[in-house]
Motif scaffolding. Structure first.
Motif, PDB file in Angstrom:
ATOM      1  N   GLU A  28       0.824  -1.210   0.000  1.00 19.69           N
ATOM      2  CA  GLU A  28       0.000   0.000   0.000  1.00 19.69           C
ATOM      3  C   GLU A  28       0.864   1.269   0.000  1.00 19.69           C
ATOM      4  O   GLU A  28       0.609   2.207  -0.758  1.00 19.69           O
ATOM      5  CB  GLU A  28      -0.930   0.003   1.223  1.00 19.69           C
ATOM      6  CG  GLU A  28      -1.913  -1.157   1.283  1.00 19.69           C
ATOM      7  CD  GLU A  28      -3.057  -0.996   0.289  1.00 19.69           C
ATOM      8  OE1 GLU A  28      -3.223   0.119  -0.244  1.00 19.69           O
ATOM      9  OE2 GLU A  28      -3.774  -1.997   0.059  1.00 19.69           O
ATOM     10  N   ARG A  29       1.883   1.306   0.849  1.00 17.21           N
ATOM     11  CA  ARG A  29       2.722   2.501   0.936  1.00 17.21           C
ATOM     12  C   ARG A  29       3.482   2.751  -0.363  1.00 17.21           C
ATOM     13  O   ARG A  29       3.581   3.893  -0.844  1.00 17.21           O
ATOM     14  CB  ARG A  29       3.713   2.363   2.085  1.00 17.21           C
ATOM     15  CG  ARG A  29       4.677   3.541   2.173  1.00 17.21           C
ATOM     16  CD  ARG A  29       5.642   3.416   3.346  1.00 17.21           C
ATOM     17  NE  ARG A  29       6.728   4.371   3.217  1.00 17.21           N
ATOM     18  CZ  ARG A  29       7.870   4.130   2.582  1.00 17.21           C
ATOM     19  NH1 ARG A  29       8.074   2.946   2.040  1.00 17.21           N
ATOM     20  NH2 ARG A  29       8.816   5.059   2.503  1.00 17.21           N
ATOM     21  N   THR A  30       4.020   1.683  -0.955  1.00 18.89           N
ATOM     22  CA  THR A  30       4.748   1.848  -2.212  1.00 18.89           C
ATOM     23  C   THR A  30       3.832   2.366  -3.310  1.00 18.89           C
ATOM     24  O   THR A  30       4.204   3.258  -4.084  1.00 18.89           O
ATOM     25  CB  THR A  30       5.375   0.514  -2.642  1.00 18.89           C
ATOM     26  OG1 THR A  30       6.202   0.013  -1.584  1.00 18.89           O
ATOM     27  CG2 THR A  30       6.215   0.682  -3.890  1.00 18.89           C
ATOM     28  N   ALA A  31       2.618   1.839  -3.365  1.00 18.75           N
ATOM     29  CA  ALA A  31       1.653   2.316  -4.364  1.00 18.75           C
ATOM     30  C   ALA A  31       1.320   3.781  -4.133  1.00 18.75           C
ATOM     31  O   ALA A  31       1.196   4.567  -5.088  1.00 18.75           O
ATOM     32  CB  ALA A  31       0.391   1.460  -4.315  1.00 18.75           C
ATOM     33  N   ASP A  32       1.187   4.195  -2.871  1.00 21.16           N
ATOM     34  CA  ASP A  32       0.934   5.612  -2.549  1.00 21.16           C
ATOM     35  C   ASP A  32       2.074   6.490  -3.064  1.00 21.16           C
ATOM     36  O   ASP A  32       1.848   7.557  -3.650  1.00 21.16           O
ATOM     37  CB  ASP A  32       0.782   5.807  -1.041  1.00 21.16           C
ATOM     38  CG  ASP A  32      -0.544   5.294  -0.501  1.00 21.16           C
ATOM     39  OD1 ASP A  32      -1.492   5.163  -1.300  1.00 21.16           O
ATOM     40  OD2 ASP A  32      -0.612   5.024   0.716  1.00 21.16           O
ATOM     41  N   GLU A  33       3.309   6.048  -2.805  1.00 18.72           N
ATOM     42  CA  GLU A  33       4.483   6.823  -3.221  1.00 18.72           C
ATOM     43  C   GLU A  33       4.557   6.932  -4.746  1.00 18.72           C
ATOM     44  O   GLU A  33       4.875   7.997  -5.297  1.00 18.72           O
ATOM     45  CB  GLU A  33       5.755   6.171  -2.685  1.00 18.72           C
ATOM     46  CG  GLU A  33       5.882   6.201  -1.176  1.00 18.72           C
ATOM     47  CD  GLU A  33       6.607   7.447  -0.694  1.00 18.72           C
ATOM     48  OE1 GLU A  33       6.844   8.356  -1.507  1.00 18.72           O
ATOM     49  OE2 GLU A  33       6.949   7.494   0.504  1.00 18.72           O
ATOM     50  N   LEU A  34       4.292   5.857  -5.446  1.00 12.25           N
ATOM     51  CA  LEU A  34       4.335   5.877  -6.907  1.00 12.25           C
ATOM     52  C   LEU A  34       3.265   6.805  -7.473  1.00 12.25           C
ATOM     53  O   LEU A  34       3.488   7.503  -8.468  1.00 12.25           O
ATOM     54  CB  LEU A  34       4.167   4.462  -7.456  1.00 12.25           C
ATOM     55  CG  LEU A  34       5.291   3.473  -7.123  1.00 12.25           C
ATOM     56  CD1 LEU A  34       4.957   2.086  -7.653  1.00 12.25           C
ATOM     57  CD2 LEU A  34       6.623   3.947  -7.691  1.00 12.25           C
ATOM     58  N   ALA A  35       2.105   6.820  -6.840  1.00  8.05           N
ATOM     59  CA  ALA A  35       1.047   7.730  -7.278  1.00  8.05           C
ATOM     60  C   ALA A  35       1.453   9.181  -7.073  1.00  8.05           C
ATOM     61  O   ALA A  35       1.111  10.061  -7.870  1.00  8.05           O
ATOM     62  CB  ALA A  35      -0.249   7.428  -6.522  1.00  8.05           C
ATOM     63  N   GLU A  36       2.197   9.444  -6.006  1.00  6.93           N
ATOM     64  CA  GLU A  36       2.608  10.804  -5.688  1.00  6.93           C
ATOM     65  C   GLU A  36       3.661  11.327  -6.664  1.00  6.93           C
ATOM     66  O   GLU A  36       3.580  12.468  -7.120  1.00  6.93           O
ATOM     67  CB  GLU A  36       3.161  10.859  -4.256  1.00  6.93           C
ATOM     68  CG  GLU A  36       3.681  12.223  -3.829  1.00  6.93           C
ATOM     69  CD  GLU A  36       2.605  13.293  -3.820  1.00  6.93           C
ATOM     70  OE1 GLU A  36       2.962  14.473  -3.989  1.00  6.93           O
ATOM     71  OE2 GLU A  36       1.419  12.956  -3.667  1.00  6.93           O
ATOM     72  N   VAL A  37       4.662  10.488  -7.014  1.00  5.48           N
ATOM     73  CA  VAL A  37       5.720  10.985  -7.894  1.00  5.48           C
ATOM     74  C   VAL A  37       5.252  11.066  -9.344  1.00  5.48           C
ATOM     75  O   VAL A  37       5.592  12.006 -10.063  1.00  5.48           O
ATOM     76  CB  VAL A  37       6.999  10.130  -7.794  1.00  5.48           C
ATOM     77  CG1 VAL A  37       7.626  10.272  -6.428  1.00  5.48           C
ATOM     78  CG2 VAL A  37       6.733   8.667  -8.115  1.00  5.48           C
ATOM     79  N   GLY A  38       4.488  10.083  -9.812  1.00  3.31           N
ATOM     80  CA  GLY A  38       3.885  10.155 -11.139  1.00  3.31           C
ATOM     81  C   GLY A  38       4.804   9.881 -12.312  1.00  3.31           C
ATOM     82  O   GLY A  38       4.345   9.884 -13.463  1.00  3.31           O
ATOM     83  N   ASN A  39       6.093   9.670 -12.062  1.00  2.00           N
ATOM     84  CA  ASN A  39       7.027   9.471 -13.181  1.00  2.00           C
ATOM     85  C   ASN A  39       7.561   8.050 -13.267  1.00  2.00           C
ATOM     86  O   ASN A  39       8.632   7.811 -13.815  1.00  2.00           O
ATOM     87  CB  ASN A  39       8.198  10.461 -13.071  1.00  2.00           C
ATOM     88  CG  ASN A  39       9.020  10.285 -11.801  1.00  2.00           C
ATOM     89  OD1 ASN A  39       8.569   9.649 -10.853  1.00  2.00           O
ATOM     90  ND2 ASN A  39      10.208  10.857 -11.773  1.00  2.00           N
TER      91      ASN A  39
END
Length: 475
Positions: A192-203
């Motif tokens: 869940e946390r990794t998916a949140d981080e990936l959504a935040e950076v977007g690249n």
């Protein structure tokens, strides 16, 4: 780039992203781009194709509608700004400038920062590499800066399992917001946390490995992996992270993974792209019986081309699309591969290298005598047949010759079997001969057709041979 140019680029990226809503009427607003003069040939060709597909409601337009429905706003902006404006336009100018000074700059770089993995998959091309040692975060940071200095704003991360280093990678994704990253992963570590981080950076776009459905994936990757993969995909989709699938097709699963049901299944779960890689016979006692036959490989290419007409996923076949991308990309011609040890290899399947990023720069490695020798042989056969583009399987004499000439050290024990083992050599020669039988006549028709992109009469065909030799004369 001036501040004004940066502002206009970001403004344009936001404008294009706002058209990617998943609604056809919004997507058609992009037709206005076709009326704007575009100096970059690659970008102009992309806009031209997009315009035609928008009018027809097919192809690229269908893919962008799919992206619009499943990808969040930040990822859309990063996709447009970093891949198209930074990589294609700005990066293209940088790469051209390097070539004007006699230095060949790759389009993108593949990096395997670790060879450790939480799984042990049958026949993994990376499985025999030494697991000791990894690229430190500072080394990766320096590599990314060198990539940008070459105009390579697009980086592929592989391994091993990259997300074993997720803390370091997430910091680097945030730091290098002007780049775009494709991460090949088994998907198991995307919590869940990794998916949140990936959504935040977007690249970042994860490419999650699958071998088919539950039976095939678990058979190669381990019991229970398939359900974990689907759970990771659900997390990514819920947050609008752009992701796709990575498929290794073998003699046993090729028909399954090129079927409509397979592609539709992952498309319905939010995947927007699919990379297809043929199983390659590397390492000790390579599993030759898992390599698709030449007939299966040719049929696979036809099936994937057919799938593109019906499904909204971007589907790429690493070998059969050789004519689309202009042939083999290895040895810095389009890309190169950096290992966890720092060794620089021609590609992820050719496990030989001379240089190391700890003693040389990426640009110097791309222009080493070893890599120049490989590029000198391109396109590897007398007719420039891009339907058999590979120097490992389709033209095995090329890899043997350059390794022998430069005594390139093997990347792991028995990597040299592909060029030294008598059994493997004989098999590769037979495979290459059969590929020539299956594709040469069609390739000759292609280069004799005036309307073809690769017509003998066109500069693009002649440029295949431009490094050190002339194109073959007409028979």
């Amino acid at each position: 780039m001036s501040l004004q140019e940066q502002f206009l680029r970001r403004l344009a990226a936001r404008g294009v992203a706002r058209c990617l809503t998943g609604r056809p009427r919004d997507l058609k607003l992009l037709l206005a781009l076709a009326r704007v003069p575009i100096p970059n040939p690659s970008l102009a060709a992309f806009i031209g194709r997009l315009s035609a597909d928008l009018r027809a409601g097919s192809g690229l337009a269908r893919i962008l509608l799919h992206v619009g429905r499943h990808v969040n706003g930040r990822s859309k902006r990063r996709l447009i700004e970093n891949l198209f404006f930074k990589w294609i336009v700005e990066g293209g100018r940088v790469r051209t400038a390097h070539r004007a000074h006699g230095m060949w700059a790759p389009f993108f770089v593949a990096i395997s920062p670790t060879m450790r993995c939480n799984l042990k998959c049958t026949g993994c091309y990376a499985g025999l590499y030494c697991k000791d040692g990894e690229l430190a975060e500072a080394e990766l940071d320096r590599l990314l800066l060198e990539c940008k200095a070459m105009g390579a704003y697009f980086v592929v991360l592989s391994g091993g399992e990259p997300f074993l280093l997720k803390e370091s990678l997430l910091r680097l994704f945030r730091k290098h917001q002007d780049m775009f990253f494709l991460v090949f992963t088994n998907g198991v570590l995307i919590d869940e946390r990794t998916a949140d981080e990936l959504a935040e950076v977007g690249n970042v776009a994860p490419a999650v490995s699958v071998e088919g459905h539950r039976e095939h994936t678990d058979a190669r990757r381990g019991s229970g992996v398939y359900e974990k993969v689907l759970a990771s995909m659900a997390r990514l989709r819920a947050r609008g992270v752009m992701f796709g699938i990575s498929v290794t097709y073998t003699r046993d699963n090729v028909e399954l993974v090129t079927g409509d049901d397979f592609v539709r299944f992952f498309s319905d779960r939010g995947a927007v792209f699919g990379w297809y890689f043929m199983f390659m016979p590397v390492g000790k006692d390579p599993l030759l019986d898992l390599v698709p036959t030449p007939e299966q490989r040719v049929a696979c290419g036809a099936r994937i081309r057919d799938l593109r007409t019906r499904h909204p996923m971007f589907l790429a076949d690493f070998w059969n699309d050789g004519a689309t991308i202009g042939g083999c990309m290895a040895a810095g011609r389009r890309y190169l591969h950096v290992l966890n040890s720092g060794r620089v290899e021609p590609c992820v399947y050719a496990h030989f290298g001379v240089d190391n990023i700890r003693t040389t720069t990426l640009l110097e490695a791309a222009n080493s005598p070893f890599f120049r020798a490989i590029r000198r042989e391109f396109p590897y056969n007398a007719s420039g047949n891009l339907k058999r583009p590979c120097m490992i399987l389709d033209n095995p004499e090329v890899l043997r010759a350059v390794v022998r000439e430069h005594i390139a050290p093997a990347g792991h024990p028995h990597a040299e079997d592909i060029v030294l083992d008598a059994r493997v050599r004989a098999w590769a020669d037979q495979y290459a001969a059969r590929m020539e039988e299956l594709t040469e006549r069609e390739w000759q028709r292609t280069i004799d057709e005036p309307a073809s992109r690769w017509s003998r009469e066109k500069d693009e065909y002649r440029n295949l041979f431009r490094v050190h030799r002339a194109p073959p004369s007409r028979p």
